[in-house]
Design a protein around this motif. Structure first.
Motif, PDB file in Angstrom:
ATOM      1  N   LYS A 215       0.673  -1.349   0.229  1.00 10.55           N
ATOM      2  CA  LYS A 215       0.188   0.277   0.055  1.00 10.55           C
ATOM      3  C   LYS A 215       0.856   1.576   0.370  1.00 10.55           C
ATOM      4  O   LYS A 215       0.768   2.674  -1.013  1.00 10.55           O
ATOM      5  CB  LYS A 215      -0.647   0.098   0.654  1.00 10.55           C
ATOM      6  N   ALA A 216       2.068   1.624   0.197  1.00 14.63           N
ATOM      7  CA  ALA A 216       2.903   2.508   0.882  1.00 14.63           C
ATOM      8  C   ALA A 216       3.225   2.436  -0.597  1.00 14.63           C
ATOM      9  O   ALA A 216       4.231   3.561  -0.749  1.00 14.63           O
ATOM     10  CB  ALA A 216       3.900   2.402   2.250  1.00 14.63           C
ATOM     11  N   ALA A 217       3.794   1.609  -1.017  1.00 12.92           N
ATOM     12  CA  ALA A 217       4.711   1.417  -2.375  1.00 12.92           C
ATOM     13  C   ALA A 217       3.828   2.271  -3.449  1.00 12.92           C
ATOM     14  O   ALA A 217       4.231   2.826  -4.323  1.00 12.92           O
ATOM     15  CB  ALA A 217       4.803   0.520  -2.726  1.00 12.92           C
ATOM     16  N   PHE A 218       2.382   1.999  -3.480  1.00  8.50           N
ATOM     17  CA  PHE A 218       1.001   1.852  -4.142  1.00  8.50           C
ATOM     18  C   PHE A 218       1.575   3.375  -4.493  1.00  8.50           C
ATOM     19  O   PHE A 218       0.944   4.584  -5.476  1.00  8.50           O
ATOM     20  CB  PHE A 218      -0.199   1.725  -4.277  1.00  8.50           C
TER      21      PHE A 218
ATOM     22  N   GLY B 234      -4.732  -6.413 -10.664  1.00  8.87           N
ATOM     23  CA  GLY B 234      -4.379  -5.176 -11.276  1.00  8.87           C
ATOM     24  C   GLY B 234      -3.232  -4.849 -10.150  1.00  8.87           C
ATOM     25  O   GLY B 234      -2.253  -3.943 -10.937  1.00  8.87           O
ATOM     26  N   ILE B 235      -3.229  -4.812  -9.387  1.00  7.34           N
ATOM     27  CA  ILE B 235      -2.361  -3.587  -8.154  1.00  7.34           C
ATOM     28  C   ILE B 235      -0.920  -4.872  -8.160  1.00  7.34           C
ATOM     29  O   ILE B 235       0.152  -4.235  -8.076  1.00  7.34           O
ATOM     30  CB  ILE B 235      -2.678  -4.374  -6.743  1.00  7.34           C
ATOM     31  N   TYR B 236      -1.383  -6.805  -8.575  1.00 10.21           N
ATOM     32  CA  TYR B 236       0.426  -7.215  -8.379  1.00 10.21           C
ATOM     33  C   TYR B 236       1.270  -6.357  -9.302  1.00 10.21           C
ATOM     34  O   TYR B 236       2.395  -6.063  -8.601  1.00 10.21           O
ATOM     35  CB  TYR B 236       0.347  -8.564  -8.865  1.00 10.21           C
ATOM     36  N   TYR B 237       0.441  -5.929 -10.606  1.00 16.71           N
ATOM     37  CA  TYR B 237       1.607  -5.215 -11.456  1.00 16.71           C
ATOM     38  C   TYR B 237       2.009  -4.405 -11.892  1.00 16.71           C
ATOM     39  O   TYR B 237       2.956  -3.520 -12.295  1.00 16.71           O
ATOM     40  CB  TYR B 237       0.633  -5.289 -13.184  1.00 16.71           C
ATOM     41  N   ASP B 238       1.573  -3.427 -10.371  1.00 13.11           N
ATOM     42  CA  ASP B 238       1.818  -1.896 -10.221  1.00 13.11           C
ATOM     43  C   ASP B 238       2.524  -1.792  -9.107  1.00 13.11           C
ATOM     44  O   ASP B 238       3.614  -1.793  -9.291  1.00 13.11           O
ATOM     45  CB  ASP B 238       0.475  -1.383  -9.059  1.00 13.11           C
TER      46      ASP B 238
ATOM     47  N   SER C 222       3.382   5.895  -2.853  1.00 12.60           N
ATOM     48  CA  SER C 222       4.491   6.648  -3.172  1.00 12.60           C
ATOM     49  C   SER C 222       4.734   6.557  -5.113  1.00 12.60           C
ATOM     50  O   SER C 222       4.903   7.379  -4.849  1.00 12.60           O
ATOM     51  CB  SER C 222       5.512   5.821  -2.618  1.00 12.60           C
ATOM     52  N   LYS C 223       4.910   5.174  -5.547  1.00 16.55           N
ATOM     53  CA  LYS C 223       4.222   5.925  -7.011  1.00 16.55           C
ATOM     54  C   LYS C 223       3.630   6.254  -7.457  1.00 16.55           C
ATOM     55  O   LYS C 223       3.933   6.860  -8.908  1.00 16.55           O
ATOM     56  CB  LYS C 223       4.939   4.031  -7.004  1.00 16.55           C
ATOM     57  N   LEU C 224       2.457   6.481  -7.191  1.00 13.57           N
ATOM     58  CA  LEU C 224       0.846   6.355  -7.892  1.00 13.57           C
ATOM     59  C   LEU C 224       0.247   7.478  -7.520  1.00 13.57           C
ATOM     60  O   LEU C 224      -0.178   8.675  -8.466  1.00 13.57           O
ATOM     61  CB  LEU C 224      -0.228   5.157  -8.589  1.00 13.57           C
ATOM     62  N   GLY C 225       0.842   8.241  -6.960  1.00 17.65           N
ATOM     63  CA  GLY C 225       0.261   9.619  -6.080  1.00 17.65           C
ATOM     64  C   GLY C 225      -0.810   9.377  -5.482  1.00 17.65           C
ATOM     65  O   GLY C 225      -2.538  10.437  -5.749  1.00 17.65           O
ATOM     66  N   VAL C 226      -1.594   8.441  -5.176  1.00 19.42           N
ATOM     67  CA  VAL C 226      -3.065   7.766  -4.756  1.00 19.42           C
ATOM     68  C   VAL C 226      -2.970   6.415  -3.723  1.00 19.42           C
ATOM     69  O   VAL C 226      -2.838   6.280  -3.873  1.00 19.42           O
ATOM     70  CB  VAL C 226      -3.812   7.745  -6.043  1.00 19.42           C
ATOM     71  N   SER C 227      -3.900   6.582  -2.346  1.00 20.03           N
ATOM     72  CA  SER C 227      -4.073   5.674  -1.595  1.00 20.03           C
ATOM     73  C   SER C 227      -4.564   4.656  -2.278  1.00 20.03           C
ATOM     74  O   SER C 227      -5.546   4.598  -4.036  1.00 20.03           O
ATOM     75  CB  SER C 227      -4.798   6.251  -0.218  1.00 20.03           C
ATOM     76  N   LEU C 228      -4.238   3.338  -2.203  1.00 20.06           N
ATOM     77  CA  LEU C 228      -5.124   2.301  -2.847  1.00 20.06           C
ATOM     78  C   LEU C 228      -6.585   1.828  -2.713  1.00 20.06           C
ATOM     79  O   LEU C 228      -7.087   2.107  -3.169  1.00 20.06           O
ATOM     80  CB  LEU C 228      -4.207   0.921  -2.210  1.00 20.06           C
ATOM     81  N   GLU C 229      -6.514   2.002  -0.962  1.00 19.25           N
ATOM     82  CA  GLU C 229      -8.476   2.493  -0.811  1.00 19.25           C
ATOM     83  C   GLU C 229      -9.144   3.418  -1.758  1.00 19.25           C
ATOM     84  O   GLU C 229     -10.514   3.256  -2.344  1.00 19.25           O
ATOM     85  CB  GLU C 229      -8.027   2.985   0.313  1.00 19.25           C
ATOM     86  N   ALA C 230      -7.858   5.074  -2.405  1.00 15.81           N
ATOM     87  CA  ALA C 230      -9.253   5.753  -2.970  1.00 15.81           C
ATOM     88  C   ALA C 230      -9.468   5.143  -4.370  1.00 15.81           C
ATOM     89  O   ALA C 230     -10.374   4.997  -4.794  1.00 15.81           O
ATOM     90  CB  ALA C 230      -8.709   6.426  -2.977  1.00 15.81           C
ATOM     91  N   PHE C 231      -7.979   4.892  -5.016  1.00 17.47           N
ATOM     92  CA  PHE C 231      -8.612   3.910  -5.597  1.00 17.47           C
ATOM     93  C   PHE C 231      -8.845   2.769  -6.469  1.00 17.47           C
ATOM     94  O   PHE C 231     -10.020   2.533  -7.265  1.00 17.47           O
ATOM     95  CB  PHE C 231      -6.983   2.886  -6.367  1.00 17.47           C
ATOM     96  N   GLN C 232      -9.536   1.610  -5.342  1.00 18.55           N
ATOM     97  CA  GLN C 232     -10.433   0.873  -5.317  1.00 18.55           C
ATOM     98  C   GLN C 232     -11.669   1.551  -5.659  1.00 18.55           C
ATOM     99  O   GLN C 232     -12.643   1.118  -6.056  1.00 18.55           O
ATOM    100  CB  GLN C 232     -10.389  -0.203  -4.613  1.00 18.55           C
ATOM    101  N   LYS C 233     -12.466   2.410  -4.060  1.00 18.47           N
ATOM    102  CA  LYS C 233     -12.842   2.937  -4.650  1.00 18.47           C
ATOM    103  C   LYS C 233     -13.947   4.365  -5.547  1.00 18.47           C
ATOM    104  O   LYS C 233     -14.938   4.029  -5.938  1.00 18.47           O
ATOM    105  CB  LYS C 233     -12.885   4.424  -2.987  1.00 18.47           C
TER     106      LYS C 233
END
Length: 525
Positions: free
Chosen positions: A167-170, A279-283, A172-183
């Motif tokens: 989650k932290a890496a996601f 898809g999170i795996y590849y991110d 940091s890399k993409l600029g948005v939290s994983l939870e917000a991305f999934q929501k």
């Protein structure tokens, strides 16, 4: 030589047939047509009829119907359309009768895609066994048949890939939290089930997703017209059949068109759910060895939870360690039995199956490396049995004449392929011979392979006795490549999915905000 020329001409004609469709319609109208076809496949006929003429025969979307819409064909067609945007289509001509609102035009799109696949197969494939070709087909189709929006699949992917460091890496890399991305993804998907295009930015305050977060998410899931050429070069330039090339939509399931920058087209909405889960795996996970290792540990925990939640009254035990030749040795990952009597010894392998391996287009080195991983899993089970026989392991478990080994995999390595299963077992025999001389023939207990999605269906639809029996039946070589859950249904009919299973309840607990989204969607109907 004549046959080669005819094959080449057939391929050129098939490709020009797709070219003609691209010239005959704007991209946005094709995207809407495919979306409507997707709704037909979901039997949402009234929704589809707003954009597509649906004949009465198409109301039968049963598996036997010749009018059935297959979403994997729609995905391939769209990838071919997107790969041609802005390209020089040479001598292709426009079809003045093509109308994306007519069923006959949809049929032309699907038939043109099939013609291209058939022509490419003749031009590119080497002679291969029927079962090997069936395996390729199964890998392409099974995910669609089981459902990309399967709640267990979404829960599993989030459990495996959305751990703390990932989650932290996601973020940091993409600029948005994983939870917000999934929501954001779920909110878009909900809307896309009733409309072919959705606003990229909307009011998601009830989900605590800001406008700034939405803009980042929209960029992550959408293809801009200016990006198509580069993405095609990166993903679809290999000389491989169109059906088996990487899909642009799996990376970016939403499409933007010129003139509508604030709207996203989601022609096959369910692909979005896969993007925000698997898809999170590849991110973030795949590029990082440490995270891959942690994912493997979580996979073992997930399989343990599957068994223990359903069969808690029986013995479900995780791995232990013991000393052998002054070295600490790990046992297999899981033990399942009635008290101390072992029914199943389970080794988990989270090794991902590369796209090339699924479709038989990988290099020999890739195949050998992955074969070795699965063979090691078998050897690990046999080694434990040998060391139990030699009284080297100080536990109270007992191996019996009916104990079987189960290699549980994250991807389905053996579907429709008795050859692949035989290769894994042959490689395990070789490893045992070269590195573990203490393993004798009596230690080589029967082995079955079971992919996690198959195991989920098996456990949810069985009791303990029928589960063990189905796994035992699956060790028979004549059932190599079968789904164990299908074998269970065949041998023990009448066992349905148990909706009160603890894993299903935990899905609801893992996404508490889904109830808000569902309530919002219901209030707007």
């Amino acid at each position: 030589m004549k046959q080669e020329l005819l094959t080449k001409l057939r391929l050129e004609r098939a490709s020009k047939r797709i070219d003609s469709i691209v010239l005959s319609s704007s991209l946005d109208r094709l995207l809407v047509m495919v979306w409507a076809a997707t709704m037909v496949s979901k039997q949402e006929f009234r929704t589809a009829e707003r954009f597509l003429e649906v004949p009465g025969e198409a109301l039968d979307q049963s598996i036997e119907s010749s009018w059935r819409i297959h979403e994997w064909e729609l995905e391939t067609f769209l990838n071919e359309v997107l790969s041609r945007q802005g390209a020089d289509l040479g001598t292709a001509t426009r079809n003045s009768n093509f109308d994306p609102r007519k069923w006959s035009s949809l049929a032309e799109c699907i038939n043109a895609t099939k013609s291209l696949e058939e022509a490419e197969y003749l031009a590119m494939r080497q002679p291969t066994e029927v079962l090997e070709e069936m395996r390729r087909i199964a890998h392409r189709q099974f995910q669609w048949q089981s459902g990309l929006t399967n709640k267990l699949s979404v829960y599993r992917s989030t459990y495996l890939y959305a751990f703390k460091t990932a989650k932290a890496a996601f973020e940091s890399k993409l600029g948005v939290s994983l939870e917000a991305f999934q929501k954001y993804g779920f909110a878009l998907w909900t809307t896309a089930l009733s409309s072919p295009h959705v606003a990229a930015i909307r009011n998601l305050e009830f989900l605590d997703v800001s406008e700034a977060e939405q803009r980042i998410c929209a960029d992550l899931i959408s293809i801009q017209p200016s990006q198509l050429q580069q993405m095609n070069e990166e993903l679809r330039s290999d000389n491989v059949e169109a059906a088996y090339k990487p899909s642009l939509l799996r990376q970016r399931p939403a499409v933007c068109v010129d003139g509508a920058p604030d709207h996203l087209f989601l022609p096959v909405p369910d692909i979005l759910i896969e993007r925000i889960s698997a898809g999170i795996y590849y991110d973030v996970v795949a590029p990082n060895f440490a995270m891959t290792r942690e994912m493997g540990e979580r996979f073992e925990g997930y399989i343990f939870n599957l068994f223990s939640a359903q069969f808690g009254e029986f013995r479900v035990q995780r791995e232990t360690t013991y000393t052998f030749k002054r070295h600490e040795v790990k046992t297999p990952d899981l033990f399942i039995g009635r008290t101390e009597r072992l029914d199943c010894i389970v080794e988990c392998k989270a090794t991902r199956m590369p796209l090339r391996a699924k479709f038989g287009i990988g290099t020999a080195a890739i195949a050998e490396r992955n074969e070795l991983e699965l063979a090691k899993a078998i050897t690990q089970i046999w080694k434990y049995v040998a060391h139990k026989r030699l009284n080297l392991i100080p536990d109270d478990l007992s191996v019996t004449e009916t104990t079987i080994g189960v290699v549980c995999t994250l991807d389905n390595w053996t579907v429709m392929s008795d050859n692949r299963r035989a290769d894994f077992i042959a490689a395990a025999h070789q490893i045992a011979h070269e590195k573990h001389p203490e393993i004798c023939d009596s230690d080589k207990i029967p082995i079955t392979f079971c992919a996690v999605e198959d195991l989920e269906l098996l456990i949810i639809g069985s009791n303990y006795e029928t589960m063990v029996e189905a796994l035992s039946i699956a060790t028979d070589p004549q059932y190599a490549g079968w789904h164990v859950s299908h074998l269970h249904g065949r041998n023990f009919p009448g066992n349905g999915t148990q909706q009160n299973h603890p894993i299903i309840r935990s899905i609801k607990d893992s996404f508490p905000w889904l109830s808000k989204l569902e309530a919002k969607a219901a209030s707007s109907d």
